[in-house]
Design a protein around this motif. Structure first.
Motif, PDB file in Angstrom:
ATOM      1  N   GLN A  45       1.507  25.921   8.549  1.00 58.40           N
ATOM      2  CA  GLN A  45       2.879  25.722   8.063  1.00 58.40           C
ATOM      3  C   GLN A  45       3.011  26.221   6.627  1.00 58.40           C
ATOM      4  O   GLN A  45       3.996  26.893   6.277  1.00 58.40           O
ATOM      5  CB  GLN A  45       3.239  24.244   8.148  1.00 58.40           C
ATOM      6  CG  GLN A  45       4.606  23.907   7.556  1.00 58.40           C
ATOM      7  CD  GLN A  45       4.932  22.430   7.709  1.00 58.40           C
ATOM      8  OE1 GLN A  45       4.754  21.851   8.768  1.00 58.40           O
ATOM      9  NE2 GLN A  45       5.406  21.820   6.629  1.00 58.40           N
ATOM     10  N   ASN A  46       2.024  25.923   5.773  1.00 56.36           N
ATOM     11  CA  ASN A  46       2.083  26.391   4.389  1.00 56.36           C
ATOM     12  C   ASN A  46       2.034  27.917   4.325  1.00 56.36           C
ATOM     13  O   ASN A  46       2.746  28.538   3.520  1.00 56.36           O
ATOM     14  CB  ASN A  46       0.928  25.797   3.586  1.00 56.36           C
ATOM     15  CG  ASN A  46       1.125  24.327   3.286  1.00 56.36           C
ATOM     16  OD1 ASN A  46       2.123  23.727   3.694  1.00 56.36           O
ATOM     17  ND2 ASN A  46       0.179  23.726   2.576  1.00 56.36           N
ATOM     18  N   LEU A  47       1.187  28.528   5.153  1.00 57.96           N
ATOM     19  CA  LEU A  47       1.114  29.993   5.160  1.00 57.96           C
ATOM     20  C   LEU A  47       2.428  30.608   5.624  1.00 57.96           C
ATOM     21  O   LEU A  47       2.904  31.604   5.051  1.00 57.96           O
ATOM     22  CB  LEU A  47      -0.037  30.458   6.054  1.00 57.96           C
ATOM     23  CG  LEU A  47      -1.462  30.200   5.558  1.00 57.96           C
ATOM     24  CD1 LEU A  47      -2.481  30.685   6.586  1.00 57.96           C
ATOM     25  CD2 LEU A  47      -1.704  30.882   4.214  1.00 57.96           C
ATOM     26  N   LEU A  48       3.025  30.041   6.658  1.00 58.13           N
ATOM     27  CA  LEU A  48       4.275  30.592   7.200  1.00 58.13           C
ATOM     28  C   LEU A  48       5.441  30.376   6.233  1.00 58.13           C
ATOM     29  O   LEU A  48       6.293  31.262   6.066  1.00 58.13           O
ATOM     30  CB  LEU A  48       4.579  29.954   8.556  1.00 58.13           C
ATOM     31  CG  LEU A  48       3.615  30.345   9.691  1.00 58.13           C
ATOM     32  CD1 LEU A  48       3.885  29.513  10.933  1.00 58.13           C
ATOM     33  CD2 LEU A  48       3.726  31.838  10.005  1.00 58.13           C
ATOM     34  N   LEU A  49       5.495  29.214   5.597  1.00 61.17           N
ATOM     35  CA  LEU A  49       6.550  28.982   4.605  1.00 61.17           C
ATOM     36  C   LEU A  49       6.412  29.944   3.439  1.00 61.17           C
ATOM     37  O   LEU A  49       7.419  30.449   2.906  1.00 61.17           O
ATOM     38  CB  LEU A  49       6.494  27.536   4.121  1.00 61.17           C
ATOM     39  CG  LEU A  49       6.963  26.463   5.111  1.00 61.17           C
ATOM     40  CD1 LEU A  49       6.748  25.072   4.532  1.00 61.17           C
ATOM     41  CD2 LEU A  49       8.426  26.673   5.473  1.00 61.17           C
ATOM     42  N   ASN A  50       5.177  30.188   3.031  1.00 62.76           N
ATOM     43  CA  ASN A  50       4.947  31.136   1.945  1.00 62.76           C
ATOM     44  C   ASN A  50       5.398  32.538   2.355  1.00 62.76           C
ATOM     45  O   ASN A  50       6.013  33.268   1.573  1.00 62.76           O
ATOM     46  CB  ASN A  50       3.465  31.124   1.572  1.00 62.76           C
ATOM     47  CG  ASN A  50       3.177  31.970   0.352  1.00 62.76           C
ATOM     48  OD1 ASN A  50       3.497  31.603  -0.775  1.00 62.76           O
ATOM     49  ND2 ASN A  50       2.579  33.133   0.565  1.00 62.76           N
TER      50      ASN A  50
ATOM     51  N   LEU B  91      10.072  25.332  12.160  1.00 57.95           N
ATOM     52  CA  LEU B  91      10.356  26.172  10.997  1.00 57.95           C
ATOM     53  C   LEU B  91      11.550  27.094  11.209  1.00 57.95           C
ATOM     54  O   LEU B  91      12.035  27.697  10.242  1.00 57.95           O
ATOM     55  CB  LEU B  91       9.132  27.024  10.647  1.00 57.95           C
ATOM     56  CG  LEU B  91       7.859  26.264  10.252  1.00 57.95           C
ATOM     57  CD1 LEU B  91       6.741  27.245   9.929  1.00 57.95           C
ATOM     58  CD2 LEU B  91       8.120  25.347   9.073  1.00 57.95           C
ATOM     59  N   ALA B  92      12.012  27.243  12.450  1.00 57.16           N
ATOM     60  CA  ALA B  92      13.100  28.193  12.734  1.00 57.16           C
ATOM     61  C   ALA B  92      14.378  27.907  11.956  1.00 57.16           C
ATOM     62  O   ALA B  92      15.030  28.840  11.455  1.00 57.16           O
ATOM     63  CB  ALA B  92      13.380  28.218  14.241  1.00 57.16           C
ATOM     64  N   PRO B  93      14.821  26.645  11.784  1.00 56.80           N
ATOM     65  CA  PRO B  93      16.080  26.404  11.060  1.00 56.80           C
ATOM     66  C   PRO B  93      15.979  26.656   9.557  1.00 56.80           C
ATOM     67  O   PRO B  93      17.015  26.757   8.889  1.00 56.80           O
ATOM     68  CB  PRO B  93      16.369  24.924  11.339  1.00 56.80           C
ATOM     69  CG  PRO B  93      15.535  24.562  12.527  1.00 56.80           C
ATOM     70  CD  PRO B  93      14.319  25.406  12.421  1.00 56.80           C
ATOM     71  N   LEU B  94      14.804  26.748   9.008  1.00 54.49           N
ATOM     72  CA  LEU B  94      14.658  26.909   7.561  1.00 54.49           C
ATOM     73  C   LEU B  94      15.053  28.304   7.135  1.00 54.49           C
ATOM     74  O   LEU B  94      14.947  29.269   7.909  1.00 54.49           O
ATOM     75  CB  LEU B  94      13.209  26.628   7.153  1.00 54.49           C
ATOM     76  CG  LEU B  94      12.682  25.228   7.458  1.00 54.49           C
ATOM     77  CD1 LEU B  94      11.240  25.082   6.996  1.00 54.49           C
ATOM     78  CD2 LEU B  94      13.562  24.173   6.793  1.00 54.49           C
ATOM     79  N   PRO B  95      15.538  28.451   5.897  1.00 57.68           N
ATOM     80  CA  PRO B  95      15.946  29.785   5.430  1.00 57.68           C
ATOM     81  C   PRO B  95      14.731  30.707   5.309  1.00 57.68           C
ATOM     82  O   PRO B  95      13.601  30.259   5.126  1.00 57.68           O
ATOM     83  CB  PRO B  95      16.575  29.502   4.062  1.00 57.68           C
ATOM     84  CG  PRO B  95      15.988  28.198   3.630  1.00 57.68           C
ATOM     85  CD  PRO B  95      15.765  27.406   4.878  1.00 57.68           C
TER      86      PRO B  95
END
Length: 418
Positions: A309-314, A279-283
């Motif tokens: 992953q869904n929680l962290l992206l959110n 997830l590090a490269p994602l904005p």
């Protein structure tokens, strides 16, 4: 409910009549006097002296200090045995109100001797009251126990249906008082399953049908000579639609109840580090991890990673400058806490956002993105693990998501998510 009311009403009525009649008979039997031995001796002495011809009834009564009163022969309702004894000239005793009277028929005249006071031990009425309520309680327990058992069975079946969307294998017997309710519940469950099946079929159909026109639009867009800014905007719209189709398909597949979970011992430290590296490269805001040096847990690693992953992206999507992921074990529970310093989630919307296609930001602005399916998928995965998902306010100022998993048996592998 009318059937249940009538049967319960008739049962209570019959029980009250039966128990009341039984206790009353016992009370009457307990009131039957047991005369002292001296009363019988007094009667024998009175009969012996009355049989002597040289003494009159008045003299005998005076000697024994007994009252004497002549009565009409039919003034007392005698039983057949008592009346026959009187006709034979025998002395007949009668007990009334702790007093004994002696009767003898002499020359077609009934003579009453007495009364003689007799002390009869008093009976404790509270024992019979206690007996009445004890019998009533036993009868009610015998009636209500099958009802309570059927209610517990129905509750267990509803809980199983809520967890796995499966109809109960053994419905309640027809003789059960709750059989009509159980039948209505089964009918409702079938209707829910039918509607869910139609929903999944529609979601699959719509999602798959969108694939073809999206592919044509992408191909046509590549062939068009458009300014770069316009082309990038249209490509971004197409990518957003493509992402929506993917998420709809994923959610429909998870709702299909056919996912099989593989519970095994998972190295969570390695899982979390790999997830943060991905997830590090994602904005979005950077993610800070707080974890113990070593941590293993029994779970499905693939779907747990998907939920985190869904929680962290959110959190990255809404955080201003930081996201914190912490892991801690408390007894038989493992807690993953995701916090951010974003705008937070209002308390009245925390339950609603766990439903599909529900977002706090209804504008669906392009800078925030999302379609309201990520948290619904997390809630589904947590339910499969028999865990809990809580939403609170974070000390960082934003939202705080707590994903809690219980300790499962290591042998529970390859279980169906349903």
């Amino acid at each position: 409910m009318r059937r249940l009311f009538l049967r319960f009403y008739l049962f209570i009525l019959l029980v009250l009549l039966a128990v009341g009649w039984s206790v009353e008979r016992l009370w009457e039997q307990s009131q039957s006097p047991e005369l002292p031995g001296w009363v019988e001796l007094l009667g024998q002495s009175l009969a012996y002296q009355l049989a002597a011809p040289e003494q009159s009834a008045e003299q005998v009564a005076a000697q024994l200090n007994l009252g004497l009163q002549p009565l009409p022969p039919q003034s007392i309702a005698w039983s057949d045995a008592e009346y026959q004894a009187l006709e034979r000239g025998q002395l007949v005793p009668l007990f009334s109100d702790n007093q004994v009277y002696f009767y003898q028929m002499l020359q077609d005249q009934l003579l009453q001797f007495g009364p003689v006071q007799v002390e009869v031990p008093a009976h404790n009425t509270y024992l019979f009251t206690l007996l009445f309520f004890l019998l009533l309680g036993i009868a009610l327990a015998g009636f209500l126990w099958p009802v309570a058992r059927d209610i517990e069975t129905l509750q267990r079946q509803l809980r199983q249906f809520g967890q796995g969307m499966q109809l109960p294998d053994q419905p309640l017997p027809e003789r059960s008082l709750l059989a009509p309710i159980a039948g209505s519940v089964q009918q409702m469950a079938r209707q829910i399953l039918r509607l869910m099946s139609l929903q999944r079929e529609m979601t699959h159909a719509v999602s798959h049908e969108l694939r073809t026109p999206l592919a044509r639009l992408k191909f046509a867009l590549e062939l068009q000579a458009l300014p770069d800014s316009e082309k990038r905007a249209m490509q971004q719209d197409l990518a957003e639609l493509d992402q929506l189709v993917d998420e709809m398909l994923d959610y429909a597949r998870l709702e299909a109840q056919t996912v099989r979970l593989s519970f095994e011992d998972v190295n969570l430290v390695e899982l979390l580090e790999n997830l943060l590296e991905k997830l590090a490269p994602l904005p979005g805001a950077p993610i800070l991890l707080q974890r113990p040096a070593r941590l293993h847990w029994t779970c499905d690693g693939h779907y747990l990673e998907r939920a985190l992953q869904n929680l962290l992206l959110n959190a990255k999507r809404y955080a201003r400058s930081q996201v914190l992921l912490s892991v801690q074990q408390q007894g038989s529970w493992l807690s993953f806490v995701v916090e951010d310093d974003g705008p937070g989630i209002p308390a009245e919307q925390r339950d609603a956002i766990l439903q599909p296609f529900v977002r706090v930001d209804q504008s669906r602005s392009r800078d925030k993105g999302g379609f309201g399916l990520g948290l619904a998928i997390v809630s589904r995965i947590v339910g499969w693990h028999q865990g809990r998902l809580r939403i609170d306010d974070s000390l960082l100022g934003g939202a705080r998501f707590s994903l809690e998993l219980p300790l499962l048996q290591t042998g529970a592998k390859n279980n169906n998510a349903a």
